[in-house]
Design a protein around this motif. Structure first.
Motif, PDB file in Angstrom:
ATOM      1  N   GLN A 206      91.479 -63.828   9.756  1.00 42.99           N
ATOM      2  CA  GLN A 206      91.867 -65.066   9.069  1.00 42.99           C
ATOM      3  C   GLN A 206      91.015 -66.272   9.491  1.00 42.99           C
ATOM      4  OE1 GLN A 206      96.062 -65.454   8.495  1.00 42.99           O
ATOM      5  NE2 GLN A 206      95.973 -67.653   8.801  1.00 42.99           N
ATOM      6  N   ALA A 207      90.783 -66.388  10.785  1.00 44.27           N
ATOM      7  CA  ALA A 207      90.033 -67.556  11.264  1.00 44.27           C
ATOM      8  C   ALA A 207      88.643 -67.585  10.644  1.00 44.27           C
ATOM      9  CB  ALA A 207      89.930 -67.514  12.781  1.00 44.27           C
ATOM     10  N   GLN A 208      88.010 -66.406  10.638  1.00 45.25           N
ATOM     11  CA  GLN A 208      86.666 -66.312  10.084  1.00 45.25           C
ATOM     12  C   GLN A 208      86.666 -66.691   8.591  1.00 45.25           C
ATOM     13  OE1 GLN A 208      83.807 -65.721  11.726  1.00 45.25           O
ATOM     14  NE2 GLN A 208      82.909 -66.228   9.741  1.00 45.25           N
ATOM     15  N   ILE A 209      87.693 -66.240   7.899  1.00 48.73           N
ATOM     16  CA  ILE A 209      87.753 -66.504   6.460  1.00 48.73           C
ATOM     17  C   ILE A 209      87.944 -67.998   6.217  1.00 48.73           C
ATOM     18  CG2 ILE A 209      88.995 -65.969   4.337  1.00 48.73           C
ATOM     19  CD1 ILE A 209      89.826 -63.318   5.760  1.00 48.73           C
ATOM     20  N   ILE A 210      88.756 -68.597   7.061  1.00 54.21           N
ATOM     21  CA  ILE A 210      88.967 -70.039   6.906  1.00 54.21           C
ATOM     22  C   ILE A 210      87.661 -70.798   7.149  1.00 54.21           C
ATOM     23  CG2 ILE A 210      90.096 -72.017   8.012  1.00 54.21           C
ATOM     24  CD1 ILE A 210      92.633 -70.248   8.111  1.00 54.21           C
TER      25      ILE A 210
ATOM     26  N   LYS B 162     102.173 -70.804   6.177  1.00 56.15           N
ATOM     27  CA  LYS B 162     102.073 -72.169   6.704  1.00 56.15           C
ATOM     28  C   LYS B 162     100.638 -72.508   7.069  1.00 56.15           C
ATOM     29  CE  LYS B 162     106.005 -74.545   8.392  1.00 56.15           C
ATOM     30  NZ  LYS B 162     107.133 -74.686   9.294  1.00 56.15           N
ATOM     31  N   ASP B 163     100.012 -71.611   7.823  1.00 57.53           N
ATOM     32  CA  ASP B 163      98.632 -71.868   8.253  1.00 57.53           C
ATOM     33  C   ASP B 163      97.703 -71.983   7.061  1.00 57.53           C
ATOM     34  OD1 ASP B 163      99.520 -71.700  10.773  1.00 57.53           O
ATOM     35  OD2 ASP B 163      98.945 -69.583  11.058  1.00 57.53           O
ATOM     36  N   ILE B 164      97.829 -71.010   6.169  1.00 55.95           N
ATOM     37  CA  ILE B 164      96.870 -70.974   5.064  1.00 55.95           C
ATOM     38  C   ILE B 164      97.046 -72.185   4.160  1.00 55.95           C
ATOM     39  CG2 ILE B 164      96.268 -69.730   2.960  1.00 55.95           C
ATOM     40  CD1 ILE B 164      96.500 -67.154   4.489  1.00 55.95           C
ATOM     41  N   VAL B 165      98.286 -72.478   3.819  1.00 57.67           N
ATOM     42  CA  VAL B 165      98.497 -73.604   2.909  1.00 57.67           C
ATOM     43  C   VAL B 165      98.033 -74.903   3.569  1.00 57.67           C
ATOM     44  CG1 VAL B 165     100.233 -74.967   1.715  1.00 57.67           C
ATOM     45  CG2 VAL B 165     100.334 -72.484   1.625  1.00 57.67           C
ATOM     46  N   GLU B 166      98.277 -75.034   4.853  1.00 58.58           N
ATOM     47  CA  GLU B 166      97.813 -76.247   5.514  1.00 58.58           C
ATOM     48  C   GLU B 166      96.286 -76.361   5.472  1.00 58.58           C
ATOM     49  OE1 GLU B 166     100.675 -76.545   8.852  1.00 58.58           O
ATOM     50  OE2 GLU B 166     101.682 -77.121   6.985  1.00 58.58           O
TER      51      GLU B 166
END
Lengths: 1021, 161
Positions: free
Chosen positions: A362-366, A394-398
């Motif tokens: 996820q971090a890499q994708i962000i 929550k993380d993604i939407v933020e």
């Protein structure tokens, strides 16, 4: 530098290059075009060489971007030249200048065919190339057998056969029927034994297209493809010239693996084992190398292998290998690989259960969401959207919200829609959802569609716990300077409804609330003012004990807007003013909104629909789609707040379809509204009074609570309402929750087809029924196009026509099976015996999987199709008009509840019914006079005259007089016109007299009702 | 399938267009305008793919020229990227270190070569040698015809002296 070999052409090109500016270039081009034109005019004097030269010049000019509207004929005529040089130019220039729909191409079919069946190999090549590049349906029908012969005959050389393979592919795409599956499958398998890799490559492309439609027929090709792949992957017996940077034809490898992806599975254990060995080898043996081309080629193969592995649903171990590889790819520096890594991870997400492993990245994708390359950012956004669930929402939407402020404008709308959908689907708690949407509006108000704020209003209304929180939040935003207009709308609405819940908090007295909202009034557009007025009315009502000063302020505003030029504002102001003077009555009428009936989110629906629309051919995508749409349906049942759905839907016979139908309606309406086509009057006015709009005609019948129920139960029974009829038209036999639902609004499609002659009558995920009609006097021919959208056949297809008594109808045989991705045409002959408004119904059913799907569709063979507009002069009109005296030949009626249209648009509408409006006949400019001829067997050609008197002061009513020589015709035509001009969607059950409601109870003009948020969200439910 | 092939110069001049799907003249102009705007504006070191309408455009810059191929969404992007390179290599072999000017004055040759490489928006031949051979054969056919023609006109000229 080589020159063109044609001096004149080279000189011309040099001239163009020497032009200093666009103007000079244009002059030079015009001069040349003039020259070419005169030379073509007396063609006799042209030598073949000159003709060739001029044709090239034309192509060059065309490429520069100038219109070349002559000389096509000369280019086409070169095709029939006897000598190679001219013929070659003819073929090439024709295929560049013209497209498949060009009429001139037809002229060449015979010459082309002669070249194809002739003995001259070079001519064959030229002809096959052109047909392969621009051949259309007609070419397909007349040339396919010849082309097939060339492909399979070993007496032709590879250079002809490879062209024949791709030419046949083109013809097959234009008309799949040209390849007879039974005979062709064996031939195709034989072709795979081909030694020449050029022919094999072309044949493999052909096979991809064939198996994508009918993999069933081509099972015998499967082991052969695996063999070919093995041979390539091991570099056995591959001529040097077919290796590309040391890789045995990467293109053939990719195509072969593409073919394999269309077979649902590989059953034979030996074949499966060899295939997996090859795939394993590709997965593990592909290294990153320095040479760009080698790297690209090997990764092209690798990504195709990944897709095949995903498709075959390999063992867990291989799958995790794939995810590991993709995880590596999305972190590399090479942008192509990073892009493809993200793209394929998104695909992988959909086919297999690897979500958890993907989440680790996820971090890499962000990080990729901030990549300098917009292509990569898009992929990252898609992937984040796909991988989002309750755990990471929550993380993604933020992240998405954060990104919103810096994102390119082109992406903001999509971004905000996606954020809104994710927030709704996966909200851990509803206050978070409210936060997200308000932030969304705050940061990107311009890109937040109305659907989004309507939805948040709906949630807040349905959740009491949420109301004080939402009101407090809205209050906070109102303090910010320069907030977006959408924010004004949503916060004014929420404060109006729930502001009183904040009563004891500082800064939240009615007076202060009023002041902070009223401050925004000068900054907003007319579409927002009605909402503010409602808010004032509600604040006023909640002010207990009454505050004289506030009252004066609010009354002053109402007073001011009472004479506003905008009708909606004016009406509201007048009504609120009158209401607020009544005291007690106000409390009843402006009571808090009742809960909305639960319904699927219009947003999610929209997202789903777009996914269905982009139906892809590949099996992977197809599966992916099914999975995502399932996911959406399942999760959507979660936010069942407010009244449980079963409770108020008891009266319905077919719950799932009813509600989903209505949703389709609402989405459609929403969409068409965004385009501004549905109602031009005021495309943006969302009425603040959600209750009133939602329950339009019913609010007067009882208190809101029961109104919801009565409204819903009413629909199935109301036979007179065409929309309702269609809503119940889909009757799945199985009661499976995911039974087939139509795409788009059937009623709207029918109404559209009443006014035009071709279009889509019905569509669902499996089938599309199109219609094309031709009308001649009292006869008509409708062709039904039944198109199977799936990659598997539709079976037990049945179409039964239920004609009304005034039609003679004959439907040609409808095949019982529609092959995958095929379209069958079924002509339907119609003879009109006598005037009547009754419509024929097509009872259509098919079986998909275990589901029997049955729909009853009205056919657009309606009265006006048998009309032929004719102009009449005053001399002809008046004697006729006078000779038809009174009923039953001449009927008059005052029609109320008419869709209010400016006179010119009303005239257009009448014209679209095929009545010709004859301007100038009626001395009164507010009146329309129209004439037409009606054809039926009993009446023959009969003149019909109509006069419509409109009232400029009130466009919702008019007086209509219709006359003809036949009483039935007069009556039917009058009723027909009435049905068409009365605004059915707004007042379905009261097309005639206006409901006797006191106008103050419902501050809703028909125009506003069409654009209200309730309608957007709920449509007709 | 490849929907169309475009060669655009860095200044936005069109050097070659080949359409495998039916686009009207108007649509063609619009597509060209739209895409040259998108592609020419992209910086270096970005990926070679652009998402455009419901398609993808795979492009690569060679010196002053952008080679673009528009493909379906689920086509293999890298495969197409290498078709572009393959095409460029064939051009290079034919012209002998090809440059933009070659393609300007010999745009018709570029069309011949493209026709030996792609038909119906699909790859027809992946051997450079074979393509080179076929193009050479075509050239010699044209030459022979020219010689014949000139010898005939010589004969006529002789006869009518």
């Amino acid at each position: 530098m080589a020159l063109s070999g044609m001096r004149g052409l080279s000189v011309f090109i040099s001239d163009i290059r020497n032009c200093q500016n666009k103007e000079q270039e244009r002059l030079r081009v015009d001069k040349e075009l003039g020259n070419v034109r005169t030379r073509f005019k007396n063609e006799k004097g042209l030598t073949p060489y000159e003709k060739k030269k001029y044709v090239w010049k034309m192509l060059y000019i065309y490429m520069l971007g100038y219109d070349v509207d002559f000389g096509h004929m000369e280019a086409v005529s070169l095709i029939s030249a006897p000598k190679y040089p001219e013929k070659q130019v003819g073929y090439i220039v024709t295929s560049c200048l013209l497209n498949e729909n060009h009429d001139f191409l037809r002229l060449a079919i015979n010459t082309v065919r002669n070249d194809i069946i002739g003995r001259n190999e070079t001519f064959q090549c030229l002809a096959l190339t052109m047909v392969g590049n621009i051949g259309g349906r007609e070419f397909a029908e007349s040339l396919a057998p010849d082309v097939q012969k060339l492909l399979i005959s070993s007496s032709y050389r590879p250079l002809v056969r490879k062209k024949a393979a791709l030419c046949l592919l083109r013809l097959y795409r234009k008309n799949p029927d040209v390849v007879n599956i039974d005979g062709w499958a064996d031939r195709m398998a034989q072709l795979l034994d081909e030694r020449d890799l050029g022919v094999l490559t072309s044949s493999m492309s052909l096979l991809v297209a064939l198996v994508s439609n009918h993999h069933d027929a081509y099972w015998s090709c499967l082991p052969k493809c695996v063999k070919i792949l093995e041979r390539l992957a091991r570099n056995q017996d591959i001529p040097q010239e077919y290796t590309y940077y040391g890789i045995p034809s990467p293109w053939l490898q990719v195509k072969t693996m593409r073919v394999l992806q269309y077979f649902p599975t590989v059953e034979d254990p030996n074949t499966r084992r060899s295939l997996f060995e090859v795939l394993q080898r590709i997965l593990m043996g592909t290294d990153v190398v320095k040479n760009v081309n080698k790297n690209n080629a090997s990764h092209a193969v690798l990504f195709e292998a990944l897709a095949l592995v995903m498709h075959l649903d390999a063992e867990k171990e291989m799958m995790s290998q794939c995810v590991a590889l993709l995880g590596k790819f999305i972190a590399v520096r090479e942008p192509n690989i990073r892009y493809l890594g993200l793209e394929n991870m998104t695909r992988m997400l959909m086919v297999t259960d690897v979500q958890d492993i993907i989440k680790r990245h996820q971090a890499q994708i962000i990080t990729s969401l901030k990549d300098p390359d917009v292509s990569i950012r898009r992929r990252a956004l898609d992937l984040l959207y796909g991988m989002c669930d309750v755990s990471n929402a929550k993380d993604i939407v933020e992240e998405l919200l954060q990104y919103l402020s810096t994102a390119d404008f082109a992406m903001r709308e999509e971004l905000s829609l996606k954020a809104a959908i994710l927030a709704e689907k996966f909200a851990p708690d509803l206050s978070w959802y409210v936060d997200v949407i308000l932030q969304l509006i705050d940061k990107a108000g311009d890109f937040v569609s109305d659907d989004i704020w309507f939805r948040v209003v709906q949630f807040v209304t349905n959740n009491e716990d949420l109301q004080p929180y939402a009101a407090a939040k809205a209050r906070e935003y109102l303090d910010k300077p320069a907030i977006h207009e959408t924010m004004v709308k949503v916060s004014a609405y929420i404060i109006g409804e729930f502001g009183h819940l904040l009563a004891r908090r500082p800064g939240c007295s009615p007076k202060e609330l009023f002041a902070v909202i009223h401050e925004k009034l000068p900054t907003v557009s007319t579409s927002t003012i009605p909402i503010l007025l409602s808010t004032y009315a509600k604040i006023f009502m909640h002010t207990q004990p009454p505050d004289q000063e506030l009252q004066n302020q609010i009354w002053a505003i109402f007073n001011k807007y009472e004479s506003c030029i905008d009708v909606e504002i004016q009406q509201r102001a007048a009504e609120y003013l009158a209401l607020s003077r009544r005291g007690e009555a106000l409390v009843d009428i402006l009571a808090e909104m009742p809960k909305f009936p639960e319904r699927q989110s219009a947003l999610i629906k929209k997202a789903e629909d777009t996914e269905v629309d982009t139906a892809e051919q590949s099996a992977i995508k197809l599966r992916a789609q099914q999975q995502t749409s399932n996911a959406l349906v399942v999760t959507d049942q979660r936010p069942a707040n407010g009244t449980p759905p079963a409770n108020h839907q008891l009266g319905l016979v077919k719950i799932p379809n009813m509600s989903s139908n209505a949703d389709h309606n609402s989405t459609d309406q929403g969409l068409s509204q965004e385009n501004g086509t549905l109602n031009k009057v005021d495309p943006q006015t969302p009425s603040p009074d959600l209750l009133g709009d939602l329950l339009g005609p019913l609010a007067i019948e009882g208190p809101p609570g029961t109104a919801v129920q009565s409204h819903q139960t009413e629909i199935p029974g109301s036979g007179g309402d065409p929309n309702a009829v269609d809503a119940t038209a889909i009757v799945p036999v199985g009661e499976e929750p995911n039974s087939v639902q139509p795409i788009g609004n059937i009623a709207e499609r029918f109404h559209a087809l009443c006014l035009k002659d071709s279009g889509v009558l019905y569509e669902d995920p499996n089938i599309q029924i199109g219609i094309k009609a031709e009308w001649r006097l009292h006869q008509g021919c409708l062709v039904l196009f039944l198109g199977n959208k799936n990659t598997s056949p539709l079976v037990s297809v049945q179409a039964v026509i239920m004609p009304p008594s005034h039609f003679k109808m004959e439907l040609s045989l409808v095949p019982e099976t529609i092959p995958p991705r095929a379209q069958v045409q079924c002509p339907l002959e119609v003879v009109n015996l006598r005037p009547s408004r009754d419509v024929a119904v097509l009872d259509f059913s098919y079986k998909f999987g275990h589901n029997m799907v049955n729909v009853k569709l009205r056919l657009p063979a309606v009265l006006n199709k048998f009309l032929q507009p004719i102009p009449v002069s005053a001399e002809e009109f008046f004697p006729q008009w006078r000779s038809l005296t009174g009923p039953p030949l001449k009927l008059q009626e005052v029609v109320r509840g008419v869709k209010p249209l400016p006179l010119a648009e009303m005239a257009n509408l009448i014209n679209s019914f095929r009545l010709m409006v004859c301007p100038g006949l009626d001395p009164n400019p507010n009146n329309l006079v129209a004439s037409t001829t009606f054809y039926s067997e009993s009446t023959r050609a009969m003149l019909c005259l109509a006069r419509i008197e409109t009232d400029p002061a009130d466009r919702t009513q008019l007086r209509m007089t219709v006359a003809s020589g036949d009483p039935t015709l007069t009556f039917e035509l009058k009723e027909f016109i009435k049905e068409q001009i009365v605004n059915i969607p707004v007042a379905p059950r009261a097309p005639g007299p206006v409901p006797p409601a006191p106008p103050v109870a419902q501050p809703t003009s028909p125009a506003a009702a069409l654009t209200d948020p309730g309608a957007l969200l709920a449509g007709l439910l | 399938m490849i929907q169309f092939v475009l060669l655009i110069s860095r200044q936005g001049k069109v050097r070659l267009t080949k359409w495998y799907s039916p686009y009207t003249q108007k649509e063609r102009t619009k597509v060209l305008r739209e895409l040259s705007g998108v592609i020419l504006a992209r910086g270096p070191k970005l990926c070679n793919f652009v998402e455009w309408r419901e398609y993808k455009v795979v492009y690569k810059r060679y010196a002053s020229l952008y080679f673009c191929m528009c493909i379906d969404q689920d086509d293999n992007e890298l495969e197409v990227l290498e078709i572009i390179h393959h095409f460029v290599e064939i051009l290079d072999r034919y012209f002998g270190s090809v440059c933009e000017l070659d393609l300007i004055f010999n745009f018709h040759k570029a069309y011949y070569i493209l026709d030996e490489l792609l038909i119906a928006g699909e790859l027809q031949e992946s051997s450079k040698k074979t393509v080179a051979r076929l193009i050479a054969a075509q050239d010699s056919l044209v030459e022979t015809a020219k010689e014949q023609a000139s010898s005939i006109s010589n004969m006529i000229a002789q006869a009518t002296k």
